[in-house]
Design an enzyme around this catalytic site. Structure first.
Site, mmCIF file in Angstrom:
data_model
loop_
_atom_site.group_PDB
_atom_site.id
_atom_site.type_symbol
_atom_site.label_atom_id
_atom_site.label_comp_id
_atom_site.label_asym_id
_atom_site.label_seq_id
_atom_site.Cartn_x
_atom_site.Cartn_y
_atom_site.Cartn_z
ATOM 1 N N ASP A 42 29.998 32.877 33.096
ATOM 2 C CA ASP A 42 31.344 32.885 32.509
ATOM 3 C C ASP A 42 32.148 31.727 33.072
ATOM 4 O OD1 ASP A 42 30.965 35.156 31.041
ATOM 5 O OD2 ASP A 42 31.900 36.502 32.486
ATOM 6 N N LYS A 64 33.956 32.422 28.779
ATOM 7 C CA LYS A 64 35.067 33.236 28.317
ATOM 8 C C LYS A 64 36.369 32.553 28.703
ATOM 9 C CE LYS A 64 32.895 37.756 28.333
ATOM 10 N NZ LYS A 64 33.033 39.154 28.728
ATOM 11 N N MET A 178 44.923 40.042 33.800
ATOM 12 C CA MET A 178 45.045 39.647 32.390
ATOM 13 C C MET A 178 46.436 39.989 31.850
ATOM 14 S SD MET A 178 41.316 40.898 30.921
ATOM 15 C CE MET A 178 41.173 42.443 31.801
HETATM 16 N N1 SAH Z 1 35.878 41.171 37.016
HETATM 17 C C1 SAH Z 1 36.939 40.249 37.369
HETATM 18 C C2 SAH Z 1 38.139 40.379 36.455
HETATM 19 C C3 SAH Z 1 37.869 39.983 35.021
HETATM 20 S S1 SAH Z 1 39.271 40.058 34.003
HETATM 21 C C4 SAH Z 1 37.321 40.453 38.835
HETATM 22 O O1 SAH Z 1 36.880 41.412 39.473
HETATM 23 O O2 SAH Z 1 38.034 39.595 39.365
HETATM 24 C C5 SAH Z 1 39.886 38.397 34.121
HETATM 25 C C6 SAH Z 1 41.181 38.380 34.898
HETATM 26 O O3 SAH Z 1 40.924 38.352 36.286
HETATM 27 C C7 SAH Z 1 42.047 37.157 34.678
HETATM 28 O O4 SAH Z 1 42.816 37.257 33.490
HETATM 29 C C8 SAH Z 1 42.934 37.210 35.893
HETATM 30 O O5 SAH Z 1 43.914 38.217 35.778
HETATM 31 C C9 SAH Z 1 41.953 37.649 36.939
HETATM 32 N N2 SAH Z 1 41.363 36.520 37.693
HETATM 33 C C10 SAH Z 1 40.061 36.209 37.765
HETATM 34 N N3 SAH Z 1 39.867 35.180 38.614
HETATM 35 C C11 SAH Z 1 41.092 34.841 39.084
HETATM 36 C C12 SAH Z 1 41.564 33.884 40.024
HETATM 37 N N4 SAH Z 1 40.725 33.044 40.635
HETATM 38 N N5 SAH Z 1 42.881 33.839 40.284
HETATM 39 C C13 SAH Z 1 43.739 34.687 39.687
HETATM 40 N N6 SAH Z 1 43.348 35.613 38.791
HETATM 41 C C14 SAH Z 1 42.042 35.716 38.511
#
Ligand code: SAH
Length: 268
Positions: A42, A64, A178
């Site tokens: 991803d 994505k 998100m």
């Molecule tokens: N499974 C992932 C989340 C997926 S949903 C986890 O555990 O982190 C995707 C969301 O994760 C994004 O819209 C944002 O809200 C958050 N996200 C993922 N990586 C990020 C990062 N490096 N900094 C800030 N938000 C992040």
């Protein structure tokens, strides 16, 4: 690395790659990548060093981005299953932790349906890591003893907002993933259900990635502040008193620390 299931057959390893920095991949993740034949990754997963970590694998970007998937979820699952049924060790590399708002459960079920062995390697979730990158502890003795992680992908319904506000009123930290696009709807809803307009809120963009940035305001002001800053996805939104702890030397943080120390001394 020991093989899972029939060593002659294909298999899938579903990896949580953490918030984006290569050195927040786990050792187990790096080892699995080393034996991969195919990696489906991803956009939010750490993939800059795939040529190093998975040198003999085919790398496929199933990228994505918000509102745009290079491949729909069903297409990702079909490709993953097809490659593994062909005998490959398929690594599905996802951002954060696969089981935190990551559709990891659906991908595991797709493997089960196809009779494929599947292993899940947990990852560092952005729900905790992005606040941490900004210096915000989700719990702090005397300030907050719980946190709730919620998806802000769709507008939150009134029942959810009411329950979240109730948890916030108990001192619980609210963590929204998100949620940038729906920030106005969410903050207005939490305020309508009784959370104080001066409750601190932080928007942490790109935690542990280049361009990391934190915007701090209050429930009543974060929409304007985030808009002014041009805050965008990926970002984690944190609502709660713990946000004050991120400000070194800030008087309100000091006051909070003093109060927490007094409270915890009382129940020690
Ligand atoms: N499974 C992932 C989340 C997926 S949903 C986890 O555990 O982190 C995707 C969301 O994760 C994004 O819209 C944002 O809200 C958050 N996200 C993922 N990586 C990020 C990062 N490096 N900094 C800030 N938000 C992040």
């Amino acid at each position: 690395m020991s093989a899972i299931g029939d060593p002659r057959g294909g298999r899938v390893t579903l990896i949580g790659g953490g918030p984006g920095a290569d050195d927040l991949l786990t050792l187990r993740a790096v080892r699995a990548l080393g034996s991969a034949d195919v990696v489906l990754y991803d956009r939010l997963a750490p993939h800059a060093l795939l040529h190093e970590f998975a040198p003999r694998a085919e790398h496929i970007d199933v990228g994505k981005t918000p509102g745009h998937h290079a491949l729909p979820q069903s297409g990702i699952e079909a490709l993953m299953v097809e490659k593994a049924l062909g005998g490959a060790h398929v690594v599905r590399l996802k951002g954060g932790d696969p089981y935190v708002l990551g559709r990891g459960g659906e991908e595991v079920l797709a493997c089960h349906r196809a009779g494929l062995p599947v292993e899940v390697v947990p990852g560092v979730t952005s729900a905790i890591a992005a606040p941490s990158a900004a210096g915000i502890p989700l719990t702090h003795r005397g300030v907050s003893t719980m946190f709730t992680v919620v998806s802000g992908h769709a507008p939150l319904d009134d029942d959810t907002l009411r329950h979240l506000a109730g948890l916030g009123a108990l001192g619980g930290t609210i963590v929204i993933l998100m949620g940038v696009a729906n920030l106005p709807q969410i903050t207005a809803g939490l305020a309508r259900h009784g959370l104080a307009a001066d409750l601190p809120v932080a928007v942490v963009e790109r935690g542990f990635q280049p361009g990391q940035r934190t915007t701090v305001s209050q429930l009543g002001g974060i929409v304007v502040a985030a808009h002014r800053a041009g805050a965008e996805s990926p970002a984690v939104i944190v609502v709660g008193e713990v946000v004050r702890l991120a400000h070194d030397g800030d008087l309100s943080a000091q006051g909070l620390m003093d109060r927490a120390a007094r409270l915890t001394a009382m129940d020690a």
